[in-house]
Design an enzyme around this catalytic site. Sequence first.
Site, mmCIF file in Angstrom:
data_model
loop_
_atom_site.group_PDB
_atom_site.id
_atom_site.type_symbol
_atom_site.label_atom_id
_atom_site.label_comp_id
_atom_site.label_asym_id
_atom_site.label_seq_id
_atom_site.Cartn_x
_atom_site.Cartn_y
_atom_site.Cartn_z
ATOM 1 N N CYS A 111 0.837 -1.188 0.000
ATOM 2 C CA CYS A 111 0.000 0.000 0.000
ATOM 3 C C CYS A 111 0.874 1.240 0.000
ATOM 4 O O CYS A 111 2.096 1.161 -0.081
ATOM 5 C CB CYS A 111 -0.896 0.019 1.244
ATOM 6 S SG CYS A 111 -1.857 -1.480 1.490
ATOM 7 N N ARG A 170 -4.894 1.477 -0.176
ATOM 8 C CA ARG A 170 -4.688 0.039 -0.003
ATOM 9 C C ARG A 170 -4.687 -0.741 -1.305
ATOM 10 O O ARG A 170 -5.551 -0.542 -2.169
ATOM 11 C CB ARG A 170 -5.770 -0.538 0.903
ATOM 12 C CG ARG A 170 -5.559 -2.012 1.224
ATOM 13 C CD ARG A 170 -6.672 -2.590 2.058
ATOM 14 N NE ARG A 170 -6.343 -3.957 2.437
ATOM 15 C CZ ARG A 170 -7.214 -4.970 2.410
ATOM 16 N NH1 ARG A 170 -8.471 -4.757 2.037
ATOM 17 N NH2 ARG A 170 -6.840 -6.183 2.761
#
Length: 629
Positions: free
Chosen positions: A2, A48
Site C-alpha cells: 500500500c 490500499r
Amino acid sequence: MCGIAGCFHPGAPGPCEQIDGQLATLRHRGPDSVGAAVGTGATVGQARLAVIDLVTGDPPVADESAAIHAVLNGEIYNFLDLRTELERGGHILRTHGDTEVLAHLAEKLQPTDLACRLEGMFAFAIYDQHRRRLVLGRDRLGVKPLFYWHSAGTLVFGSEPKAILAHAGVPRTMDSFVLPAYLTLGYVPSPRTFFEGICAVPPAHVLVVDEGREPRLERYWSSPLVGDCPGTTPPDTPEAARRVRELLDAAVRRRLISDVPLGAFLSGGIDSSAVVALMSRHSDHPVKTFTIGFEDSDGFDERPYAAMIARRYKTDHTEFVVKPHAADLIEELVAFHDAPFGDSSSLPTYLLSKLTRDEVTVALCGDGGDEMFAGYERFAAALMIERLGKLPRSVGNAAASLASVAARRLHHPLVQRANRMLAQRDTPAELSFLSWMSFVAPAWVTRLLPNGAYPIPATRWAVDNYTSLWNRAAGATTLQRLQQVNIDAYLLDDLLPKVDRMAMAHGLEVRSPFLDRELVEYALRLPDSTKVRGISLKRVLKHAVADLLPPEILRRPKHGFGIPLDRWFRQEMRGYLEAHLCSPKAAVRHYLAPQAVDALVAEHLAGANHGHALWTLITLDVFLKKQGW
C-alpha cells in the site's frame, strides 16, 4: 502492499486536513481503497492494495477501543501466529489481515519490542490517542520505503516523498548538497533525499514522536557481522548447503500466502530460477512466470535462459521485449522515483512490472541472492586485486599496463572493466569498490562539478559515507566487508527502491525470499570459503539448489539486468540524448559544467562507452525540469 501517509501536530486544535491530498499521490500504490483515522492534531491514512483479507481489511484499522490506529505498507508474514497469540490473551480482532495485529501489539509493547516481533517487509504508522504518540517503523533491510519531514512540532510522513510534498506546510526545496553524491553513485545515500528536510526512516528502526518531545530514532535489529558463523565449528559447504536449502524453501512458502493471483519474475539467473523451482513444488497449478528481453545482439537478452526454466517446471510463461522507444517512459520513471536515478534497469523493471500486473497482483523475485551469497563479479575482482597486491610490484605494474593498452584499443565492456579495476590496485579497497560501483567515473564527476559550486563536505560525502560503512565492519575479512557495504548501500538505496517504485507504479507487490530474516542471518554468518573460491561465486547456494536447476543455469556467469544504452545513445536515442543534455535549455547545464557535459556526450558518440553516465545525467535533467529548479 500500500501507500501510507499522515501528519502529527499535537498542538493543533483539530485534525490535519491534508490527508486527502497526500493519499491521492499514492493511489498507484493502493488502488483498491482509501481510508484515514483522524484525531486531534493527528491523522494516519492508507491507500490500499488488497492482497490479504479482501473483505474486512480496508483502512482505517484499530484495536478494540478504537484508540490505537494502524496503517501498513507491505506484508507481515507471521501475522497468523501473532493473531493467535493475541486472541489467547483476550484480544478481540475484527479483521482477518495483518494490519490489525499492529494496533493490538501496540497496547502493551514498546515500539522497538513491537517491531522485533514482526517478520516480513513493512513500513507502518501507529497512532495512539491515549499516549498522544505516533510510531513509524521500517523493516530490517529497508525493503519498504518510509519518509518523514519534521519542523516546528509538526511531523509529516509518507511512503514516497511526493506524499509529504502534498502537505501544504512542506517546502519543495532542493538539497543541493546531495548532487555530487548522486553523480558518484547514481542515487542519494540514505537517509537524505533530493528534497531538503525530507529524510528516510532507516531500516531496522522505529521513529517515535511523543507530544512535547522531539522525534527519536530507535534501532531494533542489527544484521549479524558477516562471517560470524553459528555454532562452535564452521559448517562445511555440504552442511551449509543443506541448511540454506531448508531456509530458502521456508522463505518461499511464507511468501505464497495471498488471497489474489500470484506469480514470479524469471530472469534465467540462479536466484529467480531457484525461487520458481521451489514455488512449483508448493503449487498445485502452473506458476505464472514473467521475463523481459531485447531483440539485439548486445548480450542483454535473457529470454532463452528463462524459457529453459519455464519448460522444466511447466510454468505459464510470458515474455516481453524492450525496444528503444521505451525510453519515452523516462519522465514516468523519474516521477515514480521522486528523484533522478542512475540505474537504467529501472526501465525494464517498470515494463516487466506492467506486464506482470496484467496477470497477477503479487510476484516473487530473486533479489538479495547476490548480496547474501556473494554473487557479484566485483567481489571476486576485489579479492584477486588484493592477492595481486601481495605479489612483486613489477607483476602488478605489468598487468595494469597490459590492461591500459587493451582498453585504448578495444571498447569491449570486459576489457574496460578490467582496466578500471587494475588502475585502482594501489587504492584502498573500499574506494576501489566505490569507483567500480559508480555510474559516472570519478574523473568525470570532478570535471562535471563546477569549481567552487559545491562545498568540500558535499563533494566528499559519497566517499566518506562508503568509508564509514567499511569501517563499521572493521576486523572482518575483505569479502565480508564488501558484502556488508553492498547491503548497507547498493541494496538499500538502489536495488530495493528500484523494484519498489517500479512495481508499485502498477500496483504490483513484489516479495523477495532471499531477504527473509532467518536466511539473511544464516547466510551472512557463513565463512568466505562457502561463498567464493577463485572466480567461482555463490558456491553454497549453487550446492543448495543443484538438483533444481540445469547445469547451463548453474554455470552461467552473473548477468546484470541492464539495457543496451551504449548503442541506443549512438543510434535510436541520439536525438533524445542531445536534446536533454546539449540544448541551452537543458536544466542540468545550470548545475554542472556545460563544457564537461558536452565533452562526455562527444566522447560517447565517438566510440567511448559512457551510456550509464549519460543516463544518470538525463534523468537528472528530467527531474530538475519537473521540479522547476
